[in-house]
Design a protein around this motif. Structure first.
Motif, PDB file in Angstrom:
ATOM      1  N   PHE A   1       2.148  -5.137   2.729  1.00  0.00           N
ATOM      2  CA  PHE A   1       2.986  -5.254   1.532  1.00  0.00           C
ATOM      3  C   PHE A   1       2.225  -4.766   0.296  1.00  0.00           C
ATOM      4  O   PHE A   1       2.753  -3.994  -0.498  1.00  0.00           O
ATOM      5  CB  PHE A   1       3.412  -6.713   1.360  1.00  0.00           C
ATOM      6  N   GLU A   2       0.997  -5.187   0.181  1.00  0.00           N
ATOM      7  CA  GLU A   2       0.164  -4.806  -0.959  1.00  0.00           C
ATOM      8  C   GLU A   2      -0.045  -3.285  -0.994  1.00  0.00           C
ATOM      9  O   GLU A   2       0.091  -2.649  -2.040  1.00  0.00           O
ATOM     10  CB  GLU A   2      -1.175  -5.537  -0.852  1.00  0.00           C
ATOM     11  N   ARG A   3      -0.352  -2.711   0.135  1.00  0.00           N
ATOM     12  CA  ARG A   3      -0.560  -1.257   0.218  1.00  0.00           C
ATOM     13  C   ARG A   3       0.724  -0.521  -0.128  1.00  0.00           C
ATOM     14  O   ARG A   3       0.719   0.451  -0.882  1.00  0.00           O
ATOM     15  CB  ARG A   3      -1.048  -0.882   1.622  1.00  0.00           C
ATOM     16  N   PHE A   4       1.847  -0.995   0.393  1.00  0.00           N
ATOM     17  CA  PHE A   4       3.127  -0.352   0.112  1.00  0.00           C
ATOM     18  C   PHE A   4       3.454  -0.409  -1.376  1.00  0.00           C
ATOM     19  O   PHE A   4       3.854   0.594  -1.974  1.00  0.00           O
ATOM     20  CB  PHE A   4       4.255  -1.008   0.926  1.00  0.00           C
ATOM     21  N   THR A   5       3.288  -1.560  -1.997  1.00  0.00           N
ATOM     22  CA  THR A   5       3.641  -1.683  -3.416  1.00  0.00           C
ATOM     23  C   THR A   5       2.715  -0.858  -4.307  1.00  0.00           C
ATOM     24  O   THR A   5       3.146  -0.392  -5.356  1.00  0.00           O
ATOM     25  CB  THR A   5       3.660  -3.154  -3.874  1.00  0.00           C
TER      26      THR A   5
ATOM     27  N   HIS B   1      -1.383 -12.878   6.597  1.00  0.00           N
ATOM     28  CA  HIS B   1      -2.450 -12.133   5.914  1.00  0.00           C
ATOM     29  C   HIS B   1      -2.343 -10.641   6.232  1.00  0.00           C
ATOM     30  O   HIS B   1      -2.465  -9.792   5.340  1.00  0.00           O
ATOM     31  CB  HIS B   1      -3.826 -12.672   6.314  1.00  0.00           C
ATOM     32  N   ARG B   2      -2.100 -10.317   7.491  1.00  0.00           N
ATOM     33  CA  ARG B   2      -1.956  -8.911   7.866  1.00  0.00           C
ATOM     34  C   ARG B   2      -0.719  -8.301   7.204  1.00  0.00           C
ATOM     35  O   ARG B   2      -0.748  -7.208   6.672  1.00  0.00           O
ATOM     36  CB  ARG B   2      -1.863  -8.760   9.393  1.00  0.00           C
TER      37      ARG B   2
ATOM     38  N   SER C   1       6.627  -7.362  12.453  1.00  0.00           N
ATOM     39  CA  SER C   1       7.514  -6.270  12.032  1.00  0.00           C
ATOM     40  C   SER C   1       7.376  -5.923  10.550  1.00  0.00           C
ATOM     41  O   SER C   1       7.999  -4.973  10.085  1.00  0.00           O
ATOM     42  CB  SER C   1       8.969  -6.642  12.325  1.00  0.00           C
ATOM     43  N   VAL C   2       6.589  -6.701   9.826  1.00  0.00           N
ATOM     44  CA  VAL C   2       6.349  -6.388   8.413  1.00  0.00           C
ATOM     45  C   VAL C   2       5.258  -5.322   8.367  1.00  0.00           C
ATOM     46  O   VAL C   2       4.070  -5.628   8.459  1.00  0.00           O
ATOM     47  CB  VAL C   2       5.926  -7.634   7.606  1.00  0.00           C
ATOM     48  N   THR C   3       5.708  -4.066   8.266  1.00  0.00           N
ATOM     49  CA  THR C   3       4.757  -2.956   8.237  1.00  0.00           C
ATOM     50  C   THR C   3       5.081  -2.018   7.085  1.00  0.00           C
ATOM     51  O   THR C   3       6.223  -1.973   6.601  1.00  0.00           O
ATOM     52  CB  THR C   3       4.790  -2.136   9.544  1.00  0.00           C
ATOM     53  N   TYR C   4       4.094  -1.282   6.692  1.00  0.00           N
ATOM     54  CA  TYR C   4       4.238  -0.267   5.650  1.00  0.00           C
ATOM     55  C   TYR C   4       5.375   0.678   6.009  1.00  0.00           C
ATOM     56  O   TYR C   4       6.252   0.941   5.193  1.00  0.00           O
ATOM     57  CB  TYR C   4       2.904   0.485   5.545  1.00  0.00           C
ATOM     58  N   GLU C   5       5.380   1.180   7.217  1.00  0.00           N
ATOM     59  CA  GLU C   5       6.393   2.156   7.637  1.00  0.00           C
ATOM     60  C   GLU C   5       7.798   1.565   7.636  1.00  0.00           C
ATOM     61  O   GLU C   5       8.755   2.243   7.240  1.00  0.00           O
ATOM     62  CB  GLU C   5       6.058   2.744   9.022  1.00  0.00           C
ATOM     63  N   GLN C   6       7.949   0.334   8.067  1.00  0.00           N
ATOM     64  CA  GLN C   6       9.272  -0.295   8.058  1.00  0.00           C
ATOM     65  C   GLN C   6       9.771  -0.520   6.630  1.00  0.00           C
ATOM     66  O   GLN C   6      10.961  -0.333   6.349  1.00  0.00           O
ATOM     67  CB  GLN C   6       9.259  -1.605   8.846  1.00  0.00           C
ATOM     68  N   MET C   7       8.879  -0.918   5.729  1.00  0.00           N
ATOM     69  CA  MET C   7       9.267  -1.093   4.332  1.00  0.00           C
ATOM     70  C   MET C   7       9.662   0.246   3.723  1.00  0.00           C
ATOM     71  O   MET C   7      10.654   0.341   2.990  1.00  0.00           O
ATOM     72  CB  MET C   7       8.148  -1.758   3.535  1.00  0.00           C
ATOM     73  N   LYS C   8       8.907   1.275   4.045  1.00  0.00           N
ATOM     74  CA  LYS C   8       9.209   2.610   3.519  1.00  0.00           C
ATOM     75  C   LYS C   8      10.571   3.084   4.031  1.00  0.00           C
ATOM     76  O   LYS C   8      11.419   3.563   3.254  1.00  0.00           O
ATOM     77  CB  LYS C   8       8.109   3.596   3.932  1.00  0.00           C
ATOM     78  N   LYS C   9      10.803   2.918   5.302  1.00  0.00           N
ATOM     79  CA  LYS C   9      12.069   3.334   5.895  1.00  0.00           C
ATOM     80  C   LYS C   9      13.247   2.585   5.248  1.00  0.00           C
ATOM     81  O   LYS C   9      14.260   3.188   4.903  1.00  0.00           O
ATOM     82  CB  LYS C   9      12.032   3.073   7.404  1.00  0.00           C
TER      83      LYS C   9
ATOM     84  N   ILE D   1       9.144   0.827  -7.044  1.00  0.00           N
ATOM     85  CA  ILE D   1       9.973  -0.170  -6.350  1.00  0.00           C
ATOM     86  C   ILE D   1       9.581  -1.553  -6.865  1.00  0.00           C
ATOM     87  O   ILE D   1       8.412  -1.942  -6.812  1.00  0.00           O
ATOM     88  CB  ILE D   1       9.798  -0.068  -4.822  1.00  0.00           C
ATOM     89  N   HIS D   2      10.570  -2.266  -7.371  1.00  0.00           N
ATOM     90  CA  HIS D   2      10.317  -3.614  -7.872  1.00  0.00           C
ATOM     91  C   HIS D   2       9.967  -4.516  -6.692  1.00  0.00           C
ATOM     92  O   HIS D   2      10.656  -4.514  -5.676  1.00  0.00           O
ATOM     93  CB  HIS D   2      11.543  -4.140  -8.613  1.00  0.00           C
ATOM     94  N   ALA D   3       8.885  -5.263  -6.839  1.00  0.00           N
ATOM     95  CA  ALA D   3       8.403  -6.094  -5.739  1.00  0.00           C
ATOM     96  C   ALA D   3       7.953  -7.458  -6.267  1.00  0.00           C
ATOM     97  O   ALA D   3       7.305  -7.548  -7.307  1.00  0.00           O
ATOM     98  CB  ALA D   3       7.249  -5.396  -5.019  1.00  0.00           C
TER      99      ALA D   3
END
Length: 109
Positions: free
Chosen positions: A39-43, A33-34, A95-103, A49-51
């Motif tokens: 993921f939702e915020r990043f997309t 859930h977290r 480790s699934v974080t907004y910053e890691q996805m962005k990077k 970015i296709h998600a």
């Protein structure tokens, strides 16, 4: 962001040769859930970015197929950055974080 449930849908996405993020999301796990919130915020912030996402409870054959195809152990939650070269990056659990996805997505674009 689009929900997928079948191997056929996944193969069609791969055949487009566009990089994409894929999230394996559990509907019952608090850690998932977290990660979903991240993921939702990043997309939302990066709509170019296709998600895609799948619910592991409803798409187990697809989830297993992805793990076997890309030789990435299935975990949940899990996000994968997939390009023509295969899985360029993946993360699971905390480790699934907004910053890691962005990077991951910005360095590969």
């Amino acid at each position: 962001m689009e929900k997928i449930e079948t191997i056929e849908q996944f193969e069609q996405i791969c055949s487009s040769h566009r990089p994409f993020l894929l999230m394996k999301h559990s509907l019952t796990c608090p850690i998932s859930h977290r990660a979903w919130t991240e993921f939702e915020r990043f997309t939302k912030d990066f709509p170019n970015i296709h998600a895609y996402y799948l619910h592991v409870q409803h798409a187990r054959p697809l989830s297993q197929y992805i793990a076997e195809t890309f030789h990435v152990k299935h975990e949940s939650p899990q996000v994968l950055w997939i390009t023509e070269r295969g899985v360029e990056w993946h993360a699971s659990h905390w480790s699934v974080t907004y910053e890691q996805m962005k990077k991951a997505t910005m360095s590969a674009s």
